[in-house]
Design a protein around this motif. Structure first.
Motif, PDB file in Angstrom:
ATOM      1  N   HIS A   1     -17.204  50.820  -3.417  1.00 56.27           N
ATOM      2  CA  HIS A   1     -18.144  50.773  -2.359  1.00 56.27           C
ATOM      3  C   HIS A   1     -19.644  50.488  -2.931  1.00 56.27           C
ATOM      4  N   ASN A   2     -19.979  51.500  -3.930  1.00 60.85           N
ATOM      5  CA  ASN A   2     -21.315  51.327  -4.614  1.00 60.85           C
ATOM      6  C   ASN A   2     -21.146  50.767  -6.002  1.00 60.85           C
ATOM      7  N   GLU A   3     -21.912  49.947  -6.006  1.00 62.62           N
ATOM      8  CA  GLU A   3     -22.404  48.914  -7.430  1.00 62.62           C
ATOM      9  C   GLU A   3     -22.639  49.597  -8.636  1.00 62.62           C
ATOM     10  N   HIS A   4     -23.647  50.962  -8.442  1.00 66.75           N
ATOM     11  CA  HIS A   4     -23.894  51.453  -9.501  1.00 66.75           C
ATOM     12  C   HIS A   4     -22.573  52.429 -10.136  1.00 66.75           C
ATOM     13  N   GLU A   5     -21.991  52.969  -9.282  1.00 72.76           N
ATOM     14  CA  GLU A   5     -20.739  53.511  -9.445  1.00 72.76           C
ATOM     15  C   GLU A   5     -19.804  52.792 -10.226  1.00 72.76           C
ATOM     16  N   ALA A   6     -19.513  51.627  -9.480  1.00 67.36           N
ATOM     17  CA  ALA A   6     -18.696  50.561 -10.241  1.00 67.36           C
ATOM     18  C   ALA A   6     -19.008  50.125 -11.428  1.00 67.36           C
ATOM     19  N   SER A   7     -20.211  50.098 -11.837  1.00 66.52           N
ATOM     20  CA  SER A   7     -20.787  49.529 -13.274  1.00 66.52           C
ATOM     21  C   SER A   7     -20.428  50.717 -14.178  1.00 66.52           C
ATOM     22  N   VAL A   8     -20.614  51.899 -13.969  1.00 63.77           N
ATOM     23  CA  VAL A   8     -20.126  53.051 -14.975  1.00 63.77           C
ATOM     24  C   VAL A   8     -18.947  53.135 -14.978  1.00 63.77           C
ATOM     25  N   ASN A   9     -17.894  52.999 -13.914  1.00 66.04           N
ATOM     26  CA  ASN A   9     -16.595  53.175 -13.886  1.00 66.04           C
ATOM     27  C   ASN A   9     -15.880  51.755 -14.788  1.00 66.04           C
ATOM     28  N   ALA A  10     -16.475  50.677 -14.709  1.00 62.99           N
ATOM     29  CA  ALA A  10     -16.199  49.655 -15.328  1.00 62.99           C
ATOM     30  C   ALA A  10     -16.385  49.982 -16.962  1.00 62.99           C
ATOM     31  N   LEU A  11     -17.308  50.733 -17.414  1.00 68.04           N
ATOM     32  CA  LEU A  11     -17.439  50.939 -18.679  1.00 68.04           C
ATOM     33  C   LEU A  11     -16.461  51.979 -19.189  1.00 68.04           C
ATOM     34  N   LEU A  12     -16.058  53.049 -18.181  1.00 69.22           N
ATOM     35  CA  LEU A  12     -15.003  53.954 -18.628  1.00 69.22           C
ATOM     36  C   LEU A  12     -13.890  53.240 -18.796  1.00 69.22           C
ATOM     37  N   ALA A  13     -13.465  52.103 -18.029  1.00 65.62           N
ATOM     38  CA  ALA A  13     -12.312  51.504 -18.202  1.00 65.62           C
ATOM     39  C   ALA A  13     -12.372  50.718 -19.617  1.00 65.62           C
ATOM     40  N   ALA A  14     -13.422  50.113 -19.718  1.00 66.30           N
ATOM     41  CA  ALA A  14     -13.550  49.220 -20.870  1.00 66.30           C
ATOM     42  C   ALA A  14     -13.493  50.040 -22.166  1.00 66.30           C
TER      43      ALA A  14
END
Length: 260
Positions: A193-206
Motif C-alpha cells: 500500500h505504501n510506495e516507500h515500503e514497496a521501493s525498499v522491498n523491491a530492492l530486497l527482491a532484486a
C-alpha cells in the motif's frame, strides 16, 4: 474476547465503517457499553482514532491498522506459512526479511529451528532486514547474525525506508528473500500500500537469488497501490489452503505454490 482482541476488532470495524456508535458496537460484540467506552478511550489516547459523542471516527479513510493489532488476524494461517518458509532455509544462508506480521512469524520460526545451531563467531544464518521489530527480536539470538538497514521508520509496519535503507541493500547479496506483501496477484505481481515500503522491498527482491512471497489467502488475487515485483520474479508463493482457485492462477504463471 479479551482486551487485545476487542481492540483489534474495534479497529477493523472502524477501518470498514469509518464511524462507530458505542451502543451498536457493544451489542455487536456482546460486551457492556462501559467496556466499549473504555476501549475507545484507550485507542484514542494512542491516536488510533478520534472520540466523538457516543462513538468514534477514523482519522482518515485510508485507515490502516498498526502492526501490533494486525498480528492476530489469520494468526494460525500465518504460523503454518512461517514454518513452511523457515524450512526452506539452510545453514549458512543469507536471508532477507521485510516487515509485516507474516515475516515476523517467519523470523520466529527461523530462530527456533532446533537444527540451526551456531555461535556469534559462526552464525547459522545471516538475516538482513529493514524491520525494526524483527531485528529487535532476533538480536538476542546468538546463532543468528542480524544486519539492519538504516532509514526512516514507518509507524505502522516498523519498516525502515528511504535512501539509507536502499544504500545498505545495494551492497549485499541474499540467498533467499521472504517477502510479506499487502497484495499479490497472478497478473500484476506483489504489491504494498505504501510506495516507500514497496521501493525498499523491491530492492530486497532484486538482491535475492530466490524470492519467496509469504501471504495468507486473503491477499491472493488482490492489488495494492505500489508494485514490489512482477509475478515473473516470484519463485515460490507460500499460502494457506483458503483459496485454491486463486493459487492455481499462480501455478499457471510458473510460480511454485506451497499451500499449508
Amino acid at each position: 474476547m479479551n482486551r487485545h482482541e476487542r481492540h483489534t476488532t474495534l479497529l477493523e470495524l472502524l477501518a470498514e465503517r469509518h464511524r462507530l456508535d458505542v451502543d451498536s458496537v457493544a451489542a455487536e460484540l456482546g460486551v457492556s457499553v462501559a467496556t466499549v467506552r473504555r476501549d475507545l478511550d484507550h485507542l484514542a489516547e494512542q491516536r488510533l482514532l478520534t472520540r466523538t459523542r457516543g462513538g468514534a471516527v477514523a482519522h482518515s479513510v485510508s485507515y490502516e491498522l498498526p502492526l501490533r493489532y494486525r498480528a492476530v488476524r489469520h494468526a494460525s494461517e500465518k504460523e503454518r506459512i512461517a514454518r513452511a518458509a523457515a524450512a526452506m532455509a539452510r545453514r549458512g544462508m543469507v536471508v532477507g526479511l521485510n516487515g509485516g506480521t507474516t515475516t515476523s512469524e517467519v523470523a520466529r520460526a527461523l530462530a527456533t529451528r532446533a537444527d540451526l545451531r551456531g555461535t556469534p563467531d559462526d552464525p547459522a544464518l545471516t538475516i538482513v532486514t529493514n524491520a525494526l521489530d524483527i531485528a529487535h527480536e532476533l538480536a538476542v539470538r546468538p546463532h543468528i547474525k542480524i544486519v539492519t538497514t538504516g532509514g526512516v521508520a514507518m509507524p505502522h509496519s516498523y519498516e525502515l525506508v528511504g535512501p539509507l535503507a536502499r544504500h545498505i541493500l545495494g551492497e549485499v547479496s541474499l540467498d533467499i528473500a521472504f517477502l510479506g506483501v499487502d497484495a499479490v496477484d497472478a497478473e500484476s505481481g506483489a504489491g504494498a500500500h505504501n510506495e516507500h515500503e514497496a521501493s525498499v522491498n523491491a530492492l530486497l527482491a532484486a538482491r535475492a537469488e530466490r524470492v519467496v512471497v509469504v501471504a495468507d489467502s486473503s491477499k491472493l488475487g488482490t492489488r495494492a497501490f505500489a508494485r514490489i515485483c512482477p509475478v515473473e520474479d516470484i519463485g515460490t508463493l507460500i499460502t494457506d489452503a483458503g483459496a485454491p482457485e486463486r493459487s492455481a492462477r499462480f501455478e499457471e504463471r510458473g510460480v511454485s505454490v506451497v499451500q499449508v
